[in-house]
Design a protein around this motif. Structure first.
Motif, PDB file in Angstrom:
ATOM      1  N   GLY A  27     -24.080  19.589   4.769  1.00  0.00           N
ATOM      2  CA  GLY A  27     -24.591  18.257   5.104  1.00  0.00           C
ATOM      3  C   GLY A  27     -25.204  17.601   3.879  1.00  0.00           C
ATOM      4  N   GLY A  32     -30.015  17.048   3.205  1.00  0.00           N
ATOM      5  CA  GLY A  32     -29.213  18.023   2.453  1.00  0.00           C
ATOM      6  C   GLY A  32     -29.327  17.823   0.943  1.00  0.00           C
ATOM      7  N   SER A  59     -27.922   8.557   6.826  1.00  0.00           N
ATOM      8  CA  SER A  59     -28.741   8.195   5.667  1.00  0.00           C
ATOM      9  C   SER A  59     -28.230   6.962   4.943  1.00  0.00           C
ATOM     10  CB  SER A  59     -28.801   9.389   4.700  1.00  0.00           C
ATOM     11  OG  SER A  59     -29.281  10.517   5.374  1.00  0.00           O
ATOM     12  N   ASN A  62     -29.783   2.972   6.876  1.00  0.00           N
ATOM     13  CA  ASN A  62     -31.084   2.891   7.561  1.00  0.00           C
ATOM     14  C   ASN A  62     -31.984   1.817   6.952  1.00  0.00           C
ATOM     15  OD1 ASN A  62     -32.535   4.093   5.368  1.00  0.00           O
ATOM     16  ND2 ASN A  62     -31.857   6.114   6.050  1.00  0.00           N
ATOM     17  N   ALA A  63     -33.201   1.717   7.488  1.00  0.00           N
ATOM     18  CA  ALA A  63     -34.088   0.610   7.108  1.00  0.00           C
ATOM     19  C   ALA A  63     -34.801   0.838   5.770  1.00  0.00           C
ATOM     20  CB  ALA A  63     -35.108   0.363   8.209  1.00  0.00           C
ATOM     21  N   VAL A 239     -17.267  22.012   8.078  1.00  0.00           N
ATOM     22  CA  VAL A 239     -17.530  23.379   8.559  1.00  0.00           C
ATOM     23  C   VAL A 239     -17.252  23.457  10.059  1.00  0.00           C
ATOM     24  CG1 VAL A 239     -19.254  25.200   8.792  1.00  0.00           C
ATOM     25  CG2 VAL A 239     -19.253  23.738   6.765  1.00  0.00           C
ATOM     26  N   THR A 269     -27.125  19.287   9.008  1.00  0.00           N
ATOM     27  CA  THR A 269     -26.019  18.464   9.502  1.00  0.00           C
ATOM     28  C   THR A 269     -26.465  17.375  10.486  1.00  0.00           C
ATOM     29  OG1 THR A 269     -25.607  20.363  10.944  1.00  0.00           O
ATOM     30  CG2 THR A 269     -24.099  20.056   9.127  1.00  0.00           C
ATOM     31  N   LEU A 276     -22.845  23.860  15.660  1.00  0.00           N
ATOM     32  CA  LEU A 276     -22.997  24.964  14.702  1.00  0.00           C
ATOM     33  C   LEU A 276     -24.121  25.903  15.137  1.00  0.00           C
ATOM     34  CD1 LEU A 276     -22.553  23.245  11.199  1.00  0.00           C
ATOM     35  CD2 LEU A 276     -20.908  24.649  12.444  1.00  0.00           C
ATOM     36  N   GLY A 291     -28.672   3.872  16.191  1.00  0.00           N
ATOM     37  CA  GLY A 291     -29.368   2.662  15.725  1.00  0.00           C
ATOM     38  C   GLY A 291     -28.401   1.818  14.920  1.00  0.00           C
ATOM     39  N   TYR A 292     -28.675   0.528  14.851  1.00  0.00           N
ATOM     40  CA  TYR A 292     -27.755  -0.394  14.176  1.00  0.00           C
ATOM     41  C   TYR A 292     -28.471  -1.128  13.055  1.00  0.00           C
ATOM     42  CZ  TYR A 292     -24.558   0.275  18.117  1.00  0.00           C
ATOM     43  OH  TYR A 292     -23.704   0.822  19.055  1.00  0.00           O
ATOM     44  N   TRP A 380     -23.543  -1.923  10.857  1.00  0.00           N
ATOM     45  CA  TRP A 380     -23.507  -0.464  10.686  1.00  0.00           C
ATOM     46  C   TRP A 380     -24.136   0.221  11.892  1.00  0.00           C
ATOM     47  CZ3 TRP A 380     -27.757   2.956  10.112  1.00  0.00           C
ATOM     48  CH2 TRP A 380     -27.439   4.239   9.647  1.00  0.00           C
ATOM     49  N   HIS A 409     -34.546  15.101  11.996  1.00  0.00           N
ATOM     50  CA  HIS A 409     -35.672  14.291  11.493  1.00  0.00           C
ATOM     51  C   HIS A 409     -35.787  12.921  12.150  1.00  0.00           C
ATOM     52  CE1 HIS A 409     -35.398  17.454   8.504  1.00  0.00           C
ATOM     53  NE2 HIS A 409     -36.578  17.092   8.037  1.00  0.00           N
ATOM     54  N   HIS A 411     -36.372   9.445  13.478  1.00  0.00           N
ATOM     55  CA  HIS A 411     -36.527   8.134  12.825  1.00  0.00           C
ATOM     56  C   HIS A 411     -37.095   8.268  11.413  1.00  0.00           C
ATOM     57  CE1 HIS A 411     -36.408   5.523  16.667  1.00  0.00           C
ATOM     58  NE2 HIS A 411     -36.139   6.762  17.029  1.00  0.00           N
ATOM     59  N   GLY A 413     -36.092  10.588   8.700  1.00  0.00           N
ATOM     60  CA  GLY A 413     -35.394  11.468   7.754  1.00  0.00           C
ATOM     61  C   GLY A 413     -35.540  11.040   6.312  1.00  0.00           C
TER      62      GLY A 413
HETATM   63  C1  LIG Z   1     -30.978   1.951  12.214  1.00  0.00           C
HETATM   64  C2  LIG Z   1     -31.712   3.116  11.582  1.00  0.00           C
HETATM   65  C3  LIG Z   1     -32.825   2.850  10.782  1.00  0.00           C
HETATM   66  C4  LIG Z   1     -33.533   3.910  10.222  1.00  0.00           C
HETATM   67  N1  LIG Z   1     -34.578   3.643   9.385  1.00  0.00           N
HETATM   68  C5  LIG Z   1     -35.269   4.646   8.801  1.00  0.00           C
HETATM   69  C6  LIG Z   1     -36.340   4.368   7.907  1.00  0.00           C
HETATM   70  O1  LIG Z   1     -36.628   3.217   7.603  1.00  0.00           O
HETATM   71  N2  LIG Z   1     -37.031   5.413   7.383  1.00  0.00           N
HETATM   72  C7  LIG Z   1     -36.720   6.713   7.690  1.00  0.00           C
HETATM   73  O2  LIG Z   1     -37.393   7.608   7.200  1.00  0.00           O
HETATM   74  N3  LIG Z   1     -35.673   7.013   8.490  1.00  0.00           N
HETATM   75  C8  LIG Z   1     -34.958   6.015   9.052  1.00  0.00           C
HETATM   76  N4  LIG Z   1     -33.912   6.287   9.895  1.00  0.00           N
HETATM   77  C9  LIG Z   1     -33.604   7.698  10.206  1.00  0.00           C
HETATM   78  C10 LIG Z   1     -32.879   8.342   9.044  1.00  0.00           C
HETATM   79  O3  LIG Z   1     -31.802   7.538   8.639  1.00  0.00           O
HETATM   80  C11 LIG Z   1     -32.371   9.738   9.491  1.00  0.00           C
HETATM   81  O4  LIG Z   1     -33.455  10.483   9.997  1.00  0.00           O
HETATM   82  C12 LIG Z   1     -31.782  10.484   8.306  1.00  0.00           C
HETATM   83  O5  LIG Z   1     -30.762   9.741   7.705  1.00  0.00           O
HETATM   84  C13 LIG Z   1     -31.241  11.845   8.740  1.00  0.00           C
HETATM   85  O6  LIG Z   1     -30.769  12.480   7.584  1.00  0.00           O
HETATM   86  P1  LIG Z   1     -29.889  13.778   7.674  1.00  0.00           P
HETATM   87  O7  LIG Z   1     -29.576  14.180   6.281  1.00  0.00           O
HETATM   88  O8  LIG Z   1     -30.540  14.771   8.563  1.00  0.00           O
HETATM   89  O9  LIG Z   1     -28.584  13.310   8.471  1.00  0.00           O
HETATM   90  P2  LIG Z   1     -27.290  12.534   7.948  1.00  0.00           P
HETATM   91  O10 LIG Z   1     -27.617  11.522   6.943  1.00  0.00           O
HETATM   92  O11 LIG Z   1     -26.562  12.076   9.153  1.00  0.00           O
HETATM   93  O12 LIG Z   1     -26.489  13.669   7.219  1.00  0.00           O
HETATM   94  C14 LIG Z   1     -25.846  14.728   7.899  1.00  0.00           C
HETATM   95  C15 LIG Z   1     -24.569  15.000   7.143  1.00  0.00           C
HETATM   96  O13 LIG Z   1     -23.963  16.173   7.674  1.00  0.00           O
HETATM   97  C16 LIG Z   1     -22.561  16.002   7.604  1.00  0.00           C
HETATM   98  N5  LIG Z   1     -21.962  16.952   8.548  1.00  0.00           N
HETATM   99  C17 LIG Z   1     -22.145  16.990   9.880  1.00  0.00           C
HETATM  100  N6  LIG Z   1     -21.472  18.012  10.424  1.00  0.00           N
HETATM  101  C18 LIG Z   1     -20.818  18.634   9.410  1.00  0.00           C
HETATM  102  C19 LIG Z   1     -19.961  19.757   9.331  1.00  0.00           C
HETATM  103  N7  LIG Z   1     -19.619  20.460  10.422  1.00  0.00           N
HETATM  104  N8  LIG Z   1     -19.461  20.108   8.131  1.00  0.00           N
HETATM  105  C20 LIG Z   1     -19.801  19.407   7.016  1.00  0.00           C
HETATM  106  N9  LIG Z   1     -20.619  18.346   7.029  1.00  0.00           N
HETATM  107  C21 LIG Z   1     -21.140  17.960   8.206  1.00  0.00           C
HETATM  108  C22 LIG Z   1     -22.361  14.552   7.975  1.00  0.00           C
HETATM  109  O14 LIG Z   1     -21.116  14.063   7.501  1.00  0.00           O
HETATM  110  C23 LIG Z   1     -23.549  13.880   7.302  1.00  0.00           C
HETATM  111  O15 LIG Z   1     -23.238  13.375   6.009  1.00  0.00           O
HETATM  112  C24 LIG Z   1     -33.151   5.254  10.466  1.00  0.00           C
HETATM  113  C25 LIG Z   1     -32.019   5.502  11.247  1.00  0.00           C
HETATM  114  C26 LIG Z   1     -31.300   4.452  11.797  1.00  0.00           C
HETATM  115  C27 LIG Z   1     -30.079   4.747  12.606  1.00  0.00           C
END
Ligand SMILES: Cc1cc2nc3c(=O)[nH]c(=O)nc-3n(C[C@H](O)[C@H](O)[C@H](O)COP(=O)(O)OP(=O)(O)OC[C@H]3O[C@@H](n4cnc5c(N)ncnc54)[C@H](O)[C@@H]3O)c2cc1C
Length: 446
Positions: A27, A32, A59, A62-63, A239, A269, A276, A291-292, A380, A409, A411, A413
């Protein structure tokens, strides 16, 4: 002098503690990439794997708010009475797809069970422990990655148009007593900070110590580049299975064709983590809180706003970004597969129009795939990885010596990315962790 030498020696040893060990981070979202940078800095040979390119998941759009003031769990009693109304309006701030309802029900039950005062206090303390120094943890990481310019600390505003002042004051006191740096502003003070806000704004809470980024996706890309410059390998790899996970053995992962072996594996992920983890026999009640965002292009940076402005009543946030003004928010429960309802992104425009004096034009129903820039889609949809207690899972898998989790994580991350990376480094190297990680253990669901 002796102490300094000792510290340097200790630092050198810490930097090499992972030497000779290879580790996969699955991820390449903000969580990640932060884990990859930290682990590679500790001397591990990191392979960062993603089914897509770096930062293409939640990621990306987002905002961009380093929202350290958000220390309260999402599950609160007052929401319960509003839920039916909120959920039945497909264009309201919260929506639930009727066909998805049965699938989401168990998550809602768990969410509601987290509304008790005891749980809210406990979960709130855990969120605070992550948020307290979240920005401080980012600073050295961004500096090392030549990405310091992507963090701005001008605070953020939560503005009120129609909420009675007694309620606003109550909210102020709530944040203040939780230790959040906050000021209560009247309309004149708000307009002085943000002259483009409309006169409908009556009051605001000014969170003075929070930050924002002009480019959330670019942060992921620059951190991944940094990990690569330190020696990490970045691979597109989806994966499907994690196999042969006996204690003290290597971990094998496969995309169904190729098998890769590692000494350790970190699963980061996001919203896609359930399958998984189920394969490893861990339950994970994760929901994609969809979220959009709507990106309004062709504006000069900081022309409309100079810091994130969230609306208490309209439940969305406007952030000045490198590629224009980003409007984001709304929550939709419809899982990972149901098609995006881009009307939810479009509706944010009307809200912004009511709150700003000038803003770029936007034509609804324009092509969904229209690009305003090679990096940014105009509309988005992202999948927030949300657990019912608003806490992430960070830690070692209880029954698998060399598998670690960094996911869920919700809202926050972006906010909690750097501290999560640091904690994963400490957990993998069996160092004491900077904060108590027991609230984040997967065992709370198993
Ligand atoms: C509209 C909106 C606004 C937001 N605003 C904020 C904000 O202002 N501040 C804030 O802190 N957070 C905000 N967030 C939340 C934040 O964006 C998320 O909490 C964060 O992006 C999560 O990160 P992540 O790395 O866990 O997940 P992701 O960014 O989703 O990354 C997970 C990755 O894993 C990969 N993956 C999944 N399964 C597999 C697999 N089997 N094999 C290989 N790869 C895989 C995916 O392709 C993806 O790239 C917002 C979210 C939204 C929707």
């Amino acid at each position: 002098m002796k102490n300094t030498l000792l510290n340097h020696t200790k630092e050198r040893n810490e930097n090499n503690v992972g030497k000779g060990k290879n580790i996969a981070v699955i991820g390449a979202g903000i969580i990640g990439v932060n884990c990859a940078v930290e682990l590679q800095s500790l001397g591990f040979s990191v392979t960062l794997l993603d089914k897509e390119n770096v930062g293409e998941g939640c990621s990306k759009g987002n905002a961009g708010h380093f929202a350290t003031e958000q220390v309260f769990p999402l599950a609160e009693f007052s929401l319960l009475w509003q839920l039916p109304k909120l959920l039945l309006d497909p264009l309201g701030p919260m929506a639930l797809s009727p066909s998805y309802f049965p699938r989401a029900l168990p998550w809602f039950f768990k969410f509601i069970s987290n509304m008790t005062k005891t749980k809210r206090v406990k979960n709130g303390e855990a969120i605070k422990s992550l948020n307290n120094k979240a920005i401080e943890y980012y600073k050295p990481v961004l500096k090392a990655a030549n990405a310091e310019h992507l963090l701005t600390t001008k605070g953020s505003l939560l503005v009120f148009e129609s909420t009675p002042f007694t309620q606003v004051k109550k909210q102020y006191q709530h944040y203040h007593s939780a230790g959040v740096a906050v000021e209560l502003l009247n309309r004149e003070q708000v307009l002085k900070l943000e002259p483009n806000l409309s006169e409908s704004i009556q009051h605001a809470l000014f969170f003075t110590e929070v930050g924002h980024t002009l480019a959330p996706h670019e942060i992921c890309v620059l951190l991944a580049d940094h990990a690569k410059n330190l020696g990490a390998e970045i691979k597109q790899f989806s994966v499907k299975d994690i196999i042969n996970t006996d204690k003290n053995d290597t971990v094998k992962i496969t995309d169904g064709k190729t098998v890769l072996s590692f000494d350790h594996v970190v699963i980061a992920t996001g919203a896609w983590s359930e399958k998984l983890l189920n394969q490893l026999s861990y339950k994970l009640p994760i929901e994609a809180e969809r979220g959009y965002s709507l990106n309004l292009a062709n504006v000069k940076v900081n022309d409309e706003l100079s810091r994130p402005v969230a609306s208490a009543e309209r439940k969305f946030i406007m952030t000045p970004m490198a590629h224009g003004l980003r409007l984001s928010g709304t929550v939709e429960f419809a899982g990972l597969k149901i098609k995006a309802n881009m009307k939810r992104a479009e509706m944010l425009y009307q809200h912004a129009k009511n709150m700003l004096i000038k803003l770029p034009s936007f034509t609804a129903n324009s092509n969904i795939n229209e690009q305003i820039d090679k990096n940014t889609e105009q509309k988005w949809l992202g999948f927030r990885p949300s657990l019912p207690d608003s806490l992430p899972v960070i830690g070692q898998a209880p029954n698998h010596e060399n598998i670690y989790f960094a996911l869920g994580h919700q809202h926050l991350g972006l906010t909690q990315g750097a501290i999560t990376g640091k904690l994963i480094g400490q957990i993998v190297t069996k160092h004491p962790t900077d904060i108590d990680i027991s609230p984040f253990c997967i065992s709370r669901f198993n």
